[in-house]
Design an enzyme around this catalytic site. Structure first.
Site, short mmCIF file in Angstrom:
data_model
loop_
_atom_site.label_atom_id
_atom_site.label_comp_id
_atom_site.label_asym_id
_atom_site.label_seq_id
_atom_site.Cartn_x
_atom_site.Cartn_y
_atom_site.Cartn_z
CB SER A 73 2.69 1.98 6.40
OG SER A 73 1.41 1.88 7.14
CG ASP A 116 -0.05 -4.40 3.13
OD1 ASP A 116 1.10 -3.08 2.30
OD2 ASP A 116 -0.66 -3.48 3.26
CG HIS A 169 -0.43 0.23 2.13
ND1 HIS A 169 -0.21 -0.68 3.39
CD2 HIS A 169 -0.39 1.27 3.23
CE1 HIS A 169 0.12 -0.25 4.75
NE2 HIS A 169 0.36 1.45 4.79
#
Lengths: 734, 734
Positions: free
Chosen positions: B667, B231, B94
């Site tokens: 992230s 991810d 992402h």
């Protein structure tokens, strides 16, 4: 889903055995035991039950009217049990809530505040139609119903002959009075049993906690785990001074049941044996692939979409807080519940690969049959069954919107009343079931009940929605009788339709309860001469509806000849593998067993088997449906657990999970421990398991129970119902 | 929530210690360790880390530019790390998805199909603005920034003095070129550090799985457990042949990092020590009660409601499947993400009793202060701080709708461009940060980016929504400058407003990228003479906005004098209890540690710490976002686990949970095992834990990581990226 994985799943195509644990992807010790057994089958499976922990004396299980099953009763739609020699009945809060609502007024809001009768005199009459049914006898009547009917008998005649025989058996059974009997079909008609039930009709509300306990979590938590619902309430059954069922009277006395359950204060721990006795309504474990495909490929998705629109229509027509909304709350809640259930079933069918599993099962059966004598005959009967199913599926699709168009409440009432008047022209024994003298009381109760559930604005909005569906379907599926009678336009036109329907609601007299009740006793000619628009519409549609009913009976007659063949083959196939076969649920008393078990319903998640008092605090927002009473929160904060704590969880257990096999109708069922003590009430299943109505999946099937320790704790510490705890017999050791 | 229970919770009012496990109602062994530590703090807590399992050599942790932290980099908004000597960078899917989207065309749909460069030449340029920042040095500059400013200095002057000093430090730092420096404020200004970062601006996309792996579960699973998201994606950092950062060029060569991480193939098991190194964005652990109340009592609920309307507005204006919808997908996804996050924060604040806990903490601090010298001074500074906060809170409420009314993209662009032209009148060093020469590249990139994110119909629909909110607020909160410039009516009137806004979109030239870029170099007079409606509006609003900015700077100057006082007191209080205090997240490198841990986020549920490959099959519907590629499903069905199986779960682990302390910005962070091997990438937290931005709750805080075993398995078995596996150094023992 990847085809390979489907195949892997499909290896477990036939699952009456717990052995299917291969499906469980986890290392969890799933021991789910499929089966809703009739009490007479229990000796056959008693060894397995003892292996899991059953400790009751041998023979106790097979006596339907002995202990403990003699204490297990039906409320018609829900299950319940006697818990005192004075006719005290425990069931789910959601099964008794109608009676709470019926007795609630602006001054006494029992729904919100709960209700406790501190004396017998203070007990309240249950809602009209409330019954306690005590099963007193079960007789195999397969021969009386089916024997001597030639194989080549025309279907319509077969239907009639069997219908007449069943009515005759019921009439004989009910002759002594005070009984309600029914001939129940098992295994699709391979077996019939006459169920004799005492029908107690003076039922009173004794104790129900408020919604903030009994319905805690509401629609949000419905079908969900973790759960913290106090889903219990108490009725008392009354009979006349002579001990026989009687209408309500001050002179009635509490019914003295032959058996009642002791309530466990010691309770359960993880892995303990439990069994549930109750009245599951309907399952489709033996449905054919063609029926599965019809249901999941067409009916459920179409119905799910309609439910969504239907709910929105009611919500728009009955504004929140309005009187109309109150009238439609029960329907809204039912529609929401059904929609959530359908969503769960559709998702569950995908997850377990239902269609492919069923296909594999039928292929395996066919393979087995190929090795047997009589295989040609079997193939022929299968082909015949498939033809009937195809015909019924087609009919269901074609009639779907027409049937919905008949839903308006006063139209349905007019039809029922007119039908009654027509049936009454015949001698009682020849009438259609449902329209005999024994049914009159229920018809009247239904006509009364409309009063609390009907609002013309909302009903009209619903009718518009249904007619929009009807008018939007292919012209070939329209029904001339309806088109003509309603003067329906060629295509949907909202304004035109509104104008068309307005006079129905303006001019009908059926909105008045006295008028409806007066019609119960009128003659066909009265209906045929009536100017009431709903009555006129019902009369015009009558010939078409009767013709359809005739066609249905012909098809049912064919089915009655064919389905038992199929089921007998299926049973023989299983017997060859050493597996007993339980019948699909049909509203009769069943027993299912298993253990207190959480397990993993999905990869990455584990369910704990018990929830705790502190979980209520955790969820509590102060807003419904998470608005526990202050007193309850206080007792939790004070850690006032009394004798009800389960050491392993460090709190009082609220709800628990098990791997038992249950379905709708089981609500309120007694959950019994290894010795037959009441340890809980079954009240729900998880959304992951609703698909078990079609295909029992050991990985996901979990039923949800309210723990008797929580029930007793609430009664004693919160709701001031200690006198009822005293009336019951508590078992203090497991 | 019951007040008593709140009090019980509140006893744990101060939680830098793991000892708060009393909160955990379960018997689970929660060992969650609060803290986002700066590397220089690690020696202080190394003993605790070793106790939990850390095995790295002593001293390794405190070297920011050594192994392993030297391999941990920032992408600006996301974290990442080097995993090969050839500049290979691993981060979340992402975080790199914008670059995948940027390179996708109808012929090459990399979003759907994924992208693997099989050669260096095949690597694709990342989206404009993509950067790799390698932290090369961290210097305490508290004294250079704050020393010698008198206590009674007027707030505006204090602000300016500090701003000038910070700009000066940055300018000196960046003088050698190829660096991007920033002065970061720690502990609300009690400490300042100069962060020197190498700014690599030739970044290329090497490998990204398709959305059906990298975004598996999509918005449905976002913030949720169980999770099955792959991810991860790979970039490569390039520099000029001289080894220095350079613009994209064929001649550039892979950057050779000083350190890179070994990737673990052996992986983790439940309970193992892990640490995460990355760049968390922002937390508010030390916010005052008045700030908490403002946020949770007003801002979050108001914003949540606006987000709901905003999303609906975009969805209505940009029909599914349209080009406009594609342009707004990222925004929609961001708004949905934020709304879900706010809902989780609001619910979490209720559950842990955030407001009450903060109240208790401040009372306890006050009690401690009362026993100290200097308490009068402390009380005065607290009162001062509270006055500034109250002023800022009031201002936020009053300006809320005005600020929203400035959101239209071309209005924002016009303002930024005009502001730039004005700032450029000054010498570079005196300009407002963000408008210096060093910022020009970013401004140009933003002007270009509008091209892919702007649709006039949608923008106008959004503006209408914001202006409806603006016009519906009390008249006293309206801004005359806006009312006049836009000729706004007295009350909301949709038709009138539509007519008012139409010319803006019809007549503006700013919809054209070349036009926007041309404005970058124009002078204030060009703007002031322009007929472009958005430029005219920006020019008319400029004086008011500048006046507000001045007022903000005055307030900031007051805050800069007061907040450090408060934080120093808080730090002293904790020191007195033997607790080190980590600073709130501020986008600088932090380390957090803990263990692989599932635990119980709510009563009745347990999270398993790992999910399995088979869980993907279980979720897979064949429809996005649950549409795993056929090849992946095949490999699972074949149980082709290779060397990546975790025996205890009987499968390849996909994602895992931990009790680490992370937030947005983390992230893509490297998850390291006890020896510093890369075992996963952090990519999310559970919805139950988002409230930890305000108050770390040991019971509920869980971060979600993708396991390197799954990453390697996908690369090798599914996506044909084995050559990248070979490029990395695998650690085969834990």
């Amino acid at each position: 889903m990847n085809p390979r994985f489907k195949k892997q799943l499909a290896l477990n195509y036939w699952l009456p055995l717990a052995a299917a644990a291969a499906l469980a992807l986890q290392g969890t010790s799933a021991r789910a035991v499929e089966g809703m057994w009739t009490p007479d089958q229990l000796p056959e499976i008693e060894a397995r039950m003892r292996q899991l922990g059953l400790e009751m004396p041998a023979g106790a299980l097979s006596d339907l009217t002995g202990f403990p099953f003699g204490a297990v009763i039906s409320l018609g739609g829900c299950s319940a049990s006697f818990v005192s020699p004075q006719g005290l009945v425990v069931t789910n809060h959601h099964c008794a809530r109608g009676s709470v609502q019926y007795n609630s007024t602006p001054e006494h809001n029992y729904l919100a505040d709960g209700f406790v009768a501190t004396t017998r005199d203070g007990e309240l009459r249950a809602a009209p139609g409330a019954r306690v049914y005590v099963t007193t006898k079960l007789t195999d009547v397969t021969r009386p119903v089916t024997s001597g009917l030639p194989a080549d008998m025309p279907p319509r005649e077969r239907y009639q002959a069997m219908d007449d025989r069943k009515k005759q058996l019921v009439a004989e059974c009910e002759a002594p009075g005070g009984l309600r009997c029914v001939v129940a079909s098992f295994h699709g008609g391979a077996q019939y049993r006459l169920v004799e039930r005492l029908e107690i009709r003076d039922v009173r509300l004794v104790y129900a906690p408020g919604d903030s306990i009994g319905k805690y979590g509401g629609d949000v938590d419905n079908w969900m785990w973790p759960r913290h619902t106090g889903d219990f309430s108490f009725y008392r059954a009354y009979v006349g001074p002579d001990g026989r069922p009687a209408d309500f009277s001050k002179d009635n006395v509490p019914y003295r049941p032959k058996h009642f359950l002791q309530v466990s204060r010691a309770g359960l721990k993880e892995g303990d044996f439990i069994m549930v006795a109750g009245y599951p309504g309907r399952t489709n474990r033996y449905a054919r692939l063609s029926e599965v495909e019809h249901t999941f490929g067409w009916y459920y998705p179409v119905m799910e979409a309609l439910l969504r629109d239907w709910i929105a229509t009611i919500e728009a027509a009955a504004q929140e807080g309005s009187d109309a909304r109150i009238k439609y709350e029960a329907r809204l809640s039912g529609l929401n519940n059904y929609m959530k259930n359908l969503g769960g079933q559709i998702e569950g069918a995908r997850r377990v690969g239902l269609v492919e599993r069923r296909r594999q099962r039928e292929a395996a059966l066919l393979e087995w049959v190929a090795t047997r004598h009589g295989r040609t005959y079997y193939r022929r009967s299968i082909d015949g069954l498939e033809a009937v199913i195809a015909d019924r599926n087609r009919d269901a699709r074609e009639q779907f919107w027409f049937n919905n168009a008949l839903r308006p409440q006063l139209l349905a009432a007019a039809h029922e009343l007119y039908r009654l008047s027509r049936e009454r022209q015949k001698p009682d024994a020849e009438r259609e079931p449902g329209y005999q003298d024994r049914d009159l009381r229920f018809i009247r109760e239904r006509m009364e009940a409309i009063e609390r559930r009907y609002d013309p604005q909302v009903d009209r909005a619903e009718w518009l929605l249904f007619l929009q569906g009807y008018l939007s379907q292919p012209a070939g599926q329209r029904v001339a009788a309806l088109d003509t009678a309603l003067k329906l336009p060629a295509a949907y036109d909202r304004a035109a339709l509104e104008a068309l329907l307005a006079p129905y609601y303006r001019d009908t007299g059926l909105g008045d309860v006295a008028t409806r009740l007066a019609w119960v006793d009128k003659a066909p000619a009265d209906f045929e001469a009536s100017e009431d628009p709903f009555v006129r519409l019902a009369v015009s549609l009558y010939p078409y509806r009767m013709a359809r009913e005739e066609a249905d009976k012909v098809r049912d007659g064919r089915m009655q000849a064919l389905r038992p063949e199929y089921m007998n083959t299926l049973i023989a196939w299983n017997a060859a593998q050493g597996n007993p076969v339980y019948p699909d649920a049909n509203g009769t008393l069943r027993v299912t067993y298993g253990t207190v078990f959480g397990g993993s319903p999905r990869d990455g998640i584990l369910y704990e088997p018990f929830t705790r008092l502190e979980g209520i605090v955790e969820k509590d927002t102060g807003q419904a449906p998470f608005d526990a009473p202050a007193r309850l929160l206080e007792r939790i904060a004070a850690r006032d657990y009394g004798p009800y704590e389960l050491a392993s969880i460090g709190s009082v257990p609220v709800n628990f999970l098990s791997d038992l096999d249950v379905t709708g109708g089981n609500s309120g069922s007694a959950t019994l421990d290894a010795r037959g003590h009441l340890v809980g009430l079954l009240f729900d299943g998880t959304l992951e398991s609703v698909n078990s109505d079609w295909d029992f999946d050991v990985r996901t099937t979990r039923s949800i129970h309210v723990d008797t320790r929580y029930m007793l704790w609430v009664m004693e510490k919160v709701d001031g119902a200690g006198h009822l705890v005293e009336e019951m017999t508590l078992a203090t050791t497991p």
